[in-house]
Enzyme design. Structure first.
Site, PDB file in Angstrom:
ATOM      1  N   CYS A 129       0.855  -1.191   0.000  1.00 16.87           N
ATOM      2  CA  CYS A 129       0.000   0.000   0.000  1.00 16.87           C
ATOM      3  C   CYS A 129       0.887   1.236   0.000  1.00 16.87           C
ATOM      4  O   CYS A 129       1.951   1.234   0.618  1.00 16.87           O
ATOM      5  CB  CYS A 129      -0.849   0.058   1.267  1.00 16.87           C
ATOM      6  SG  CYS A 129      -1.865  -1.369   1.533  1.00 16.87           S
ATOM      7  N   ILE A 190       3.157 -13.879  -4.332  1.00 19.45           N
ATOM      8  CA  ILE A 190       3.359 -12.454  -4.499  1.00 19.45           C
ATOM      9  C   ILE A 190       2.024 -11.712  -4.618  1.00 19.45           C
ATOM     10  O   ILE A 190       1.020 -12.306  -5.002  1.00 19.45           O
ATOM     11  CB  ILE A 190       4.213 -12.155  -5.761  1.00 19.45           C
ATOM     12  CG1 ILE A 190       3.585 -12.740  -7.021  1.00 19.45           C
ATOM     13  CG2 ILE A 190       5.619 -12.588  -5.582  1.00 19.45           C
ATOM     14  CD1 ILE A 190       4.308 -12.391  -8.325  1.00 19.45           C
TER      15      ILE A 190
HETATM   16  C1  LIG Z   1      -9.253  -7.803  -8.534  1.00 28.12           C
HETATM   17  C2  LIG Z   1      -8.152  -8.057  -7.546  1.00 28.12           C
HETATM   18  C3  LIG Z   1      -8.207  -7.445  -6.286  1.00 28.12           C
HETATM   19  C4  LIG Z   1      -7.187  -7.673  -5.373  1.00 28.12           C
HETATM   20  N1  LIG Z   1      -7.261  -7.084  -4.128  1.00 28.12           N
HETATM   21  C5  LIG Z   1      -6.301  -7.340  -3.203  1.00 28.12           C
HETATM   22  C6  LIG Z   1      -6.410  -6.804  -1.893  1.00 28.12           C
HETATM   23  O1  LIG Z   1      -7.380  -6.140  -1.530  1.00 28.12           O
HETATM   24  N2  LIG Z   1      -5.408  -7.073  -1.014  1.00 28.12           N
HETATM   25  C7  LIG Z   1      -4.325  -7.858  -1.333  1.00 28.12           C
HETATM   26  O2  LIG Z   1      -3.455  -8.084  -0.483  1.00 28.12           O
HETATM   27  N3  LIG Z   1      -4.215  -8.399  -2.579  1.00 28.12           N
HETATM   28  C8  LIG Z   1      -5.166  -8.157  -3.503  1.00 28.12           C
HETATM   29  N4  LIG Z   1      -5.074  -8.718  -4.751  1.00 28.12           N
HETATM   30  C9  LIG Z   1      -3.896  -9.547  -5.100  1.00 28.12           C
HETATM   31  C10 LIG Z   1      -4.202 -11.042  -5.004  1.00 28.12           C
HETATM   32  O3  LIG Z   1      -4.561 -11.404  -3.692  1.00 28.12           O
HETATM   33  C11 LIG Z   1      -2.992 -11.890  -5.465  1.00 28.12           C
HETATM   34  O4  LIG Z   1      -1.879 -11.611  -4.637  1.00 28.12           O
HETATM   35  C12 LIG Z   1      -2.607 -11.603  -6.920  1.00 28.12           C
HETATM   36  O5  LIG Z   1      -3.744 -11.395  -7.718  1.00 28.12           O
HETATM   37  C13 LIG Z   1      -1.762 -12.720  -7.527  1.00 28.12           C
HETATM   38  O6  LIG Z   1      -2.442 -13.950  -7.495  1.00 28.12           O
HETATM   39  P1  LIG Z   1      -3.295 -14.511  -8.773  1.00 28.12           P
HETATM   40  O7  LIG Z   1      -2.404 -14.416  -9.972  1.00 28.12           O
HETATM   41  O8  LIG Z   1      -3.661 -15.916  -8.383  1.00 28.12           O
HETATM   42  O9  LIG Z   1      -4.471 -13.627  -8.895  1.00 28.12           O
HETATM   43  C14 LIG Z   1      -6.078  -8.516  -5.702  1.00 28.12           C
HETATM   44  C15 LIG Z   1      -6.047  -9.121  -6.972  1.00 28.12           C
HETATM   45  C16 LIG Z   1      -7.062  -8.904  -7.888  1.00 28.12           C
HETATM   46  C17 LIG Z   1      -6.985  -9.580  -9.234  1.00 28.12           C
END
Ligand SMILES: Cc1cc2nc3c(=O)[nH]c(=O)nc-3n(C[C@H](O)[C@H](O)[C@H](O)COP(=O)(O)O)c2cc1C
Length: 310
Positions: A129, A190
């Site tokens: 953040c 990540i």
């Molecule tokens: C739409 C969206 C919203 C997300 N919001 C958050 C969040 O509020 N807090 C957080 O720590 N990560 C957030 N993430 C990151 C995911 O938790 C994750 O770390 C990231 O998408 C990589 O994993 P993935 O490729 O399986 O999606 C968000 C990801 C997406 C796609």
């Protein structure tokens, strides 16, 4: 029966597959579409002190093998979250609350307020953040800031603390070490990679905030390498995240050294993906005579380099 359990800071999870923050709401929105009772746990959307409406649109763009988002931590705020918590505890899986803040004080205030809520299994600190007092630099890019946030949280809770690391750094091992030094029980890696998408026709960025966070299958190779770097840097468990869509993907993270995994973007296309992945890991172990998933963690074979001829 394959032993899939995972214990963190004294809390036992039924398996090692979680849904990732921000991709599954607070856990109670998709009950008709997913078997949440089969998950190791739900990591909630990031919770901040006050409710946030998030960034201006457009906030989601599809990319090759993934998506970009600039949601901007839209969430209901800690007070409304606490009202909703009793319902979440009925879902039949553990609830991990992801905490975000724009100052050190905000992380501490949110955590202190959550300490009054019963039944939370663990916290995940989202350090990706912007720090408003440091000109918007992400906390997670500064190992000192990561250690300070973790230590402040550690002083205020006995619940397990997971620190979620950003990949947008040169050496993720350093921030992992900082989290460990601050007293984290685990790190997760990540979060999304900074990316952008451009509309050539009118020469604009497709996202309202110009840049956003890239996620989905496109980031899996990067995530695997970052998870490996973390496992080499710290002794605490590393939770692998990034593009996991199938049980095979999850197994790759486990073999590299992830003690558990989180499934994010895959849930948008298939809300039951994480539950299927948990089942798929168990089937793989059964087929291969592996009694416990633990035996696979960090089982990556690295061939020795060839000897130099003298
Ligand atoms: C739409 C969206 C919203 C997300 N919001 C958050 C969040 O509020 N807090 C957080 O720590 N990560 C957030 N993430 C990151 C995911 O938790 C994750 O770390 C990231 O998408 C990589 O994993 P993935 O490729 O399986 O999606 C968000 C990801 C997406 C796609």
């Amino acid at each position: 029966m394959v032993d899939q359990t995972f214990t963190l800071g004294g809390v036992r999870f039924q398996n090692r597959v979680f849904v990732a923050s921000g991709t599954f709401g607070y856990g109670d929105e998709v009950l008709d579409l997913s078997e949440v009772g089969k998950l190791g746990g739900i990591v909630t959307k990031s919770i901040t002190l006050k409710p946030r409406t998030g960034n201006r649109p457009r906030r989601i763009v599809e990319t090759a093998g993934g998506m970009l988002n600039s949601i901007g931590l839209a969430n209901i705020g800690v007070e409304r979250f606490l009202e909703r918590l009793p319902g979440l505890l009925e879902l039949g899986t553990k609830i991990i609350v992801n905490i975000a803040g724009s100052t050190f004080g905000e992380y501490v205030e949110v955590l202190s307020r959550l300490e009054e809520g019963e039944g939370i299994a663990a916290y995940e600190l989202n350090v990706s953040c912007p720090n408003v007092k440091e000109g918007g630099l992400e906390f997670g890019t500064d190992p000192h800031a990561v250690e300070t946030i973790t230590k402040s949280a550690r002083e205020r809770t006995r619940r397990p603390i997971i620190v979620k690391l950003t990949p947008n750094v040169t050496r993720i091992g350093e921030t992992a070490r900082a989290a460990e030094a601050g007293g984290a029980d685990a790190v997760s890696a990540i979060n999304t990679l900074v990316g952008m998408s451009v509309n050539r026709a009118d020469r604009t960025s497709r996202l309202g905030t110009v840049t956003g966070g890239l996620s989905g299958p496109a980031i899996k190779p990067v995530a695997l390498a970052k998870v490996r770097e973390c496992t080499m840097a710290v002794k605490i468990p590393v939770i692998g995240i990034g593009g996991i869509t199938t049980a095979d993907d999850a197994l790759e993270f486990i073999i590299v050294g992830a003690a558990a995994v989180q499934v994010g973007t895959a849930s948008f296309a298939e809300p039951n993906a994480a539950a299927c992945i948990a089942g798929g890991i168990a089937s793989y172990c059964e087929r291969n005579g592996i009694a416990s998933v633990e035996a696979l963690v960090g089982s990556l074979q690295i061939p020795a380099p060839p000897r130099l001829q003298t």
